[in-house]
Design a protein around this motif. Structure first.
Motif, PDB file in Angstrom:
ATOM      1  N   PRO A  99       0.831  -1.207   0.000  1.00  0.00           N
ATOM      2  CA  PRO A  99       0.000   0.000   0.000  1.00  0.00           C
ATOM      3  C   PRO A  99       0.869   1.262   0.000  1.00  0.00           C
ATOM      4  O   PRO A  99       2.056   1.199   0.323  1.00  0.00           O
ATOM      5  N   TYR A 100       0.253   2.391  -0.365  1.00  0.00           N
ATOM      6  CA  TYR A 100       1.066   3.606  -0.406  1.00  0.00           C
ATOM      7  C   TYR A 100       0.282   4.860  -0.062  1.00  0.00           C
ATOM      8  O   TYR A 100      -0.947   4.919  -0.181  1.00  0.00           O
ATOM      9  N   VAL A 101       1.069   5.851   0.378  1.00  0.00           N
ATOM     10  CA  VAL A 101       0.595   7.200   0.668  1.00  0.00           C
ATOM     11  C   VAL A 101       1.340   8.132  -0.276  1.00  0.00           C
ATOM     12  O   VAL A 101       2.512   7.902  -0.574  1.00  0.00           O
ATOM     13  N   VAL A 102       0.680   9.182  -0.752  1.00  0.00           N
ATOM     14  CA  VAL A 102       1.357  10.151  -1.605  1.00  0.00           C
ATOM     15  C   VAL A 102       1.118  11.559  -1.074  1.00  0.00           C
ATOM     16  O   VAL A 102       0.001  11.882  -0.660  1.00  0.00           O
ATOM     17  N   THR A 103       2.164  12.350  -1.017  1.00  0.00           N
ATOM     18  CA  THR A 103       2.035  13.756  -0.627  1.00  0.00           C
ATOM     19  C   THR A 103       2.087  14.626  -1.875  1.00  0.00           C
ATOM     20  O   THR A 103       3.036  14.545  -2.659  1.00  0.00           O
ATOM     21  N   VAL A 104       1.060  15.449  -2.046  1.00  0.00           N
ATOM     22  CA  VAL A 104       0.992  16.410  -3.149  1.00  0.00           C
ATOM     23  C   VAL A 104       1.533  17.744  -2.639  1.00  0.00           C
ATOM     24  O   VAL A 104       1.022  18.292  -1.665  1.00  0.00           O
ATOM     25  N   HIS A 105       2.557  18.263  -3.310  1.00  0.00           N
ATOM     26  CA  HIS A 105       3.208  19.485  -2.847  1.00  0.00           C
ATOM     27  C   HIS A 105       2.797  20.741  -3.610  1.00  0.00           C
ATOM     28  O   HIS A 105       3.088  21.843  -3.172  1.00  0.00           O
ATOM     29  N   GLY A 106       2.146  20.583  -4.735  1.00  0.00           N
ATOM     30  CA  GLY A 106       1.669  21.752  -5.478  1.00  0.00           C
ATOM     31  C   GLY A 106       2.099  21.759  -6.917  1.00  0.00           C
ATOM     32  O   GLY A 106       1.282  21.783  -7.834  1.00  0.00           O
ATOM     33  N   GLY A 107       3.419  21.755  -7.158  1.00  0.00           N
ATOM     34  CA  GLY A 107       3.916  21.787  -8.516  1.00  0.00           C
ATOM     35  C   GLY A 107       3.505  20.570  -9.320  1.00  0.00           C
ATOM     36  O   GLY A 107       3.324  20.637 -10.547  1.00  0.00           O
ATOM     37  N   ASP A 108       3.343  19.430  -8.634  1.00  0.00           N
ATOM     38  CA  ASP A 108       2.930  18.209  -9.319  1.00  0.00           C
ATOM     39  C   ASP A 108       1.495  18.299  -9.829  1.00  0.00           C
ATOM     40  O   ASP A 108       1.124  17.609 -10.785  1.00  0.00           O
ATOM     41  N   ILE A 109       0.681  19.159  -9.213  1.00  0.00           N
ATOM     42  CA  ILE A 109      -0.697  19.352  -9.655  1.00  0.00           C
ATOM     43  C   ILE A 109      -0.804  20.582 -10.553  1.00  0.00           C
ATOM     44  O   ILE A 109      -1.395  20.538 -11.631  1.00  0.00           O
ATOM     45  N   ASP A 110      -0.232  21.688 -10.111  1.00  0.00           N
ATOM     46  CA  ASP A 110      -0.374  22.956 -10.834  1.00  0.00           C
ATOM     47  C   ASP A 110       0.415  22.998 -12.139  1.00  0.00           C
ATOM     48  O   ASP A 110      -0.017  23.635 -13.104  1.00  0.00           O
ATOM     49  N   GLN A 111       1.558  22.336 -12.165  1.00  0.00           N
ATOM     50  CA  GLN A 111       2.426  22.450 -13.340  1.00  0.00           C
ATOM     51  C   GLN A 111       2.635  21.120 -14.062  1.00  0.00           C
ATOM     52  O   GLN A 111       2.375  21.015 -15.261  1.00  0.00           O
ATOM     53  N   MET A 112       3.088  20.094 -13.338  1.00  0.00           N
ATOM     54  CA  MET A 112       3.417  18.838 -13.996  1.00  0.00           C
ATOM     55  C   MET A 112       2.192  18.210 -14.671  1.00  0.00           C
ATOM     56  O   MET A 112       2.257  17.790 -15.833  1.00  0.00           O
ATOM     57  N   ALA A 113       1.062  18.158 -13.971  1.00  0.00           N
ATOM     58  CA  ALA A 113      -0.136  17.531 -14.540  1.00  0.00           C
ATOM     59  C   ALA A 113      -0.698  18.323 -15.709  1.00  0.00           C
ATOM     60  O   ALA A 113      -1.499  17.799 -16.493  1.00  0.00           O
TER      61      ALA A 113
END
Length: 370
Positions: A99-113
């Motif tokens: 199983p896993y947990v993921v932390t979203v820091h911002g750039g991965d949503i706002d820019q990378m995606a």
């Protein structure tokens, strides 16, 4: 608690001591609580297509090998940044049942995606299949639940935390004496990467407009200048506009940074977008007034009188905020609200919340006989 494996595409090294320091701080926090942690991370911020491909392939290979070797003792993996790091955790779940947990820091949503539909789709898959998703700000919570369809019950708002044993109040005169800074001048401090999205061109313009009213003022820009093109543009902008008393400094250790914050009249963070704004929280813990743009996590951190919020990409609004913070008739902030924000994001609070998330996400794999 059994072993936790941390994946991160940013992690400090001797050559780059501040690169992803917030991840290392959280690892140390877990270790201080007796949690066994293995870290598989990228420690080289260097760019270039060929170098990037090599380091990412090596990183992926190491991650898979570590999961093969430790699959029976890993309670869960924790990926910092949804993409690309979350791909490793997704593979671990699909292939090894971890199983896993993921932390979203911002750039991965706002820019990378936003780079392509393929990355956006993969990000959605990674987030939806995680046992828990940690977001470092309220806006990211809304993005993850609405744009990426993650059930609210799986999403936890939690910053990376502030070490109040390091970032603490020091009398300003004492801090300036230690740093060799003048006692009487107004000192503004920026901490972060020297990139366009941090609003540094607007900051220089705002600082220049204040020099007439605050002639004895200085601006220190502390951070990595890994974007050579923009760093050159920024220096040219300063020279062309004949702006004086702006000084650049390389990234500092956390203890040195805490002292600089305590010595400054204000920390200014004029970002165009910001996942959380950890340096703002650190400055608040050091007793320093913060001026920041009304974006992302800063909107939450600085509201209700905890600091001064200004419009993003607006030099005039930024200058007004700085004047309100340190000008002749400077307005006060609500110290009670500041203390509440710092306490809510202290390492002690973060650790308790993180361990609770791990136990829930890992279920039987996390628990051990005690």
């Amino acid at each position: 608690m059994r072993k936790i494996m941390i994946f991160s595409n940013m992690y400090p090294s001797a050559e780059h001591p501040t690169y992803g320091i917030f991840v290392k701080n959280q690892v140390r926090l877990l270790e201080s609580a007796g949690v066994e942690v293995d870290v598989v991370a990228i420690q080289d911020p260097g760019k270039g297509r060929k170098a990037a491909l090599k380091k990412y392939m090596t990183w992926c290979g190491r991650a898979v090998w570590q999961m093969i070797k430790n699959r029976k003792v890993i309670a869960l993996t924790h990926a910092h940044y949804a993409f690309p790091t979350g791909v490793l955790s997704l593979v671990g779940k699909k292939v090894f049942g971890i199983p896993y947990v993921v932390t979203v820091h911002g750039g991965d949503i706002d820019q990378m995606a936003a780079k392509s539909q393929r990355i956006a789709d993969m990000t959605k898959r990674i987030l939806q299949q995680a046992e828990a998703v940690i977001v470092v700000g309220d806006k990211l919570h809304a993005d993850v639940t609405t744009r990426f369809g993650v059930p609210e019950a799986k999403v936890h708002v939690m910053s990376m935390g502030v070490d109040t044993s390091v970032f603490k109040e020091v009398p300003k005169a004492e801090a300036r004496k230690q740093l060799g800074l003048p006692i009487e001048e107004k000192i503004m401090l920026y901490v972060g990467n020297v990139i366009r999205a941090k609003g540094l061109l607007e900051l220089v313009e705002a600082f220049d407009s204040l020099k007439m009213s605050l002639p004895d003022s200085r601006l220190y820009i502390v951070g990595s200048q890994k974007d050579d093109a923009f760093a050159g543009e920024l220096r040219s902008f300063i020279q062309e506009n004949d702006v004086e008393d702006i000084f650049f400094k390389e990234p500092l250790s956390q203890s040195d940074l805490a002292l600089w914050m305590a010595a400054s009249d204000t920390l200014v963070l004029p970002s165009h977008h910001e996942g959380f704004g950890l340096v703002a929280l650190e400055a608040m813990a050091a007793g320093t007034t913060v001026v920041g743009t009304d974006v992302g996590g800063l909107s939450y951190l600085l509201k209700d009188g905890a600091g001064f919020l200004v419009e993003p990409e607006n030099p005039a609004s930024l200058a007004t905020g700085l004047w309100n913070a340190i000008g002749e008739n400077a307005e006060g902030i609500d110290d009670t609200v500041v203390r509440e924000r710092v306490t809510a994001n202290s390492f002690e609070t973060i650790l308790a919340n993180l361990l609770s998330i791990y136990r829930s996400a890992g279920k039987g794999r996390v628990a051990r006989d005690e």
